[in-house]
Design an enzyme around this catalytic site. Structure first.
Site, PDB file in Angstrom:
ATOM      1  N   HIS A  70      52.421  39.472  38.087  1.00 28.61           N
ATOM      2  CA  HIS A  70      53.134  39.442  36.807  1.00 28.61           C
ATOM      3  C   HIS A  70      52.161  39.558  35.641  1.00 28.61           C
ATOM      4  CE1 HIS A  70      53.015  34.734  36.126  1.00 28.61           C
ATOM      5  NE2 HIS A  70      51.834  35.231  36.372  1.00 28.61           N
ATOM      6  N   CYS A  87      46.473  35.340  31.082  1.00 31.05           N
ATOM      7  CA  CYS A  87      47.736  35.635  31.775  1.00 31.05           C
ATOM      8  C   CYS A  87      48.443  36.847  31.167  1.00 31.05           C
ATOM      9  CB  CYS A  87      48.657  34.423  31.749  1.00 31.05           C
ATOM     10  SG  CYS A  87      47.966  33.042  32.633  1.00 31.05           S
ATOM     11  N   HIS A  93      48.242  40.173  37.126  1.00 32.09           N
ATOM     12  CA  HIS A  93      47.477  39.399  38.110  1.00 32.09           C
ATOM     13  C   HIS A  93      48.487  38.824  39.081  1.00 32.09           C
ATOM     14  CE1 HIS A  93      48.767  36.460  35.111  1.00 32.09           C
ATOM     15  NE2 HIS A  93      48.840  35.620  36.127  1.00 32.09           N
ATOM     16  N   HIS A 109      49.917  35.927  42.246  1.00 30.31           N
ATOM     17  CA  HIS A 109      49.967  34.535  42.733  1.00 30.31           C
ATOM     18  C   HIS A 109      50.579  34.519  44.128  1.00 30.31           C
ATOM     19  CE1 HIS A 109      49.122  32.654  38.850  1.00 30.31           C
ATOM     20  NE2 HIS A 109      49.930  33.561  38.309  1.00 30.31           N
ATOM     21  N   ASP A 135      58.909  39.328  47.082  1.00 24.65           N
ATOM     22  CA  ASP A 135      57.638  39.415  47.808  1.00 24.65           C
ATOM     23  C   ASP A 135      56.980  40.792  47.640  1.00 24.65           C
ATOM     24  OD1 ASP A 135      55.638  38.297  49.446  1.00 24.65           O
ATOM     25  OD2 ASP A 135      56.492  39.285  51.208  1.00 24.65           O
ATOM     26  N   HIS A 136      55.688  40.760  47.249  1.00 20.47           N
ATOM     27  CA  HIS A 136      54.902  41.980  47.027  1.00 20.47           C
ATOM     28  C   HIS A 136      55.482  42.870  45.917  1.00 20.47           C
ATOM     29  CE1 HIS A 136      53.057  40.572  50.692  1.00 20.47           C
ATOM     30  NE2 HIS A 136      52.038  41.356  50.417  1.00 20.47           N
ATOM     31  N   GLU A 182      53.168  27.598  41.499  1.00 17.95           N
ATOM     32  CA  GLU A 182      52.392  28.806  41.188  1.00 17.95           C
ATOM     33  C   GLU A 182      50.949  28.630  41.657  1.00 17.95           C
ATOM     34  OE1 GLU A 182      52.922  31.514  37.416  1.00 17.95           O
ATOM     35  OE2 GLU A 182      51.215  30.195  37.088  1.00 17.95           O
TER      36      GLU A 182
HETATM   37 NI    NI Z   1      50.140  34.039  36.362  1.00 14.01          NI
END
Ligand code: NI
Length: 139
Positions: free
Chosen positions: A14, A33, A39, A41, A79-80, A124
């Site tokens: 995100h 961020c 980036h 998580h 996911d992904h 997260e």
């Molecule tokens: Ni983040």
């Protein structure tokens, strides 16, 4: 009242960015961020259902069923994926953990066949988690 919880994991990327604000404001609020290319998580999700035990089965809700409901409505869609671009139920939403947590709740609400959705927890990182119980602040 008994509580059961299913834990699932998913990986997603995100960028925290509010299109209504300037670049400088986004940078000040979100810092790293808001990196333009995003980036990722490894999120951990815990879905808790509350209810009564069915005397016939001894279950509140078969955890295999809960697993399937979470997979079909949430983790298969996240996911992904890039949470800013790829996920229909995140469209127009700044993908903070708070907003993702509420969006996951909204995806699951009304789809639990026994008991009721009690809480959605989203980790997260190991040290930060968000929890939503479907309530509005102050009510
Ligand atoms: Ni983040």
């Amino acid at each position: 009242m008994i509580y059961i919880t299913r834990r699932e994991v998913f990986s997603a990327s995100h960028r925290l960015y509010n299109p209504g604000l300037s670049e400088a404001e986004n940078c000040e609020i979100y810092d790293k961020c808001s990196n333009p290319n995003g980036h990722g998580h490894n999120y951990v999700l815990e879905v808790m259902v509350a209810g009564e035990i069915d005397p016939k089965t001894g279950y509140l809700l078969d955890l295999k069923k809960l697993k399937r409901i979470i997979k079909e409505n949430v983790t298969d869609k996240l996911d992904h994926k890039n949470l800013n671009l790829d996920v229909d139920f995140m469209e127009g939403i700044i993908p903070t953990s708070e907003n993702i947590c509420i969006a996951i709740w909204n995806q699951l609400e009304g789809k639990i066949p026994a008991g009721k959705l009690y809480s959605v927890k989203l980790y997260e990182t190991e040290n930060n988690y968000i929890e939503y119980k479907g309530e509005k602040y102050g009510e």
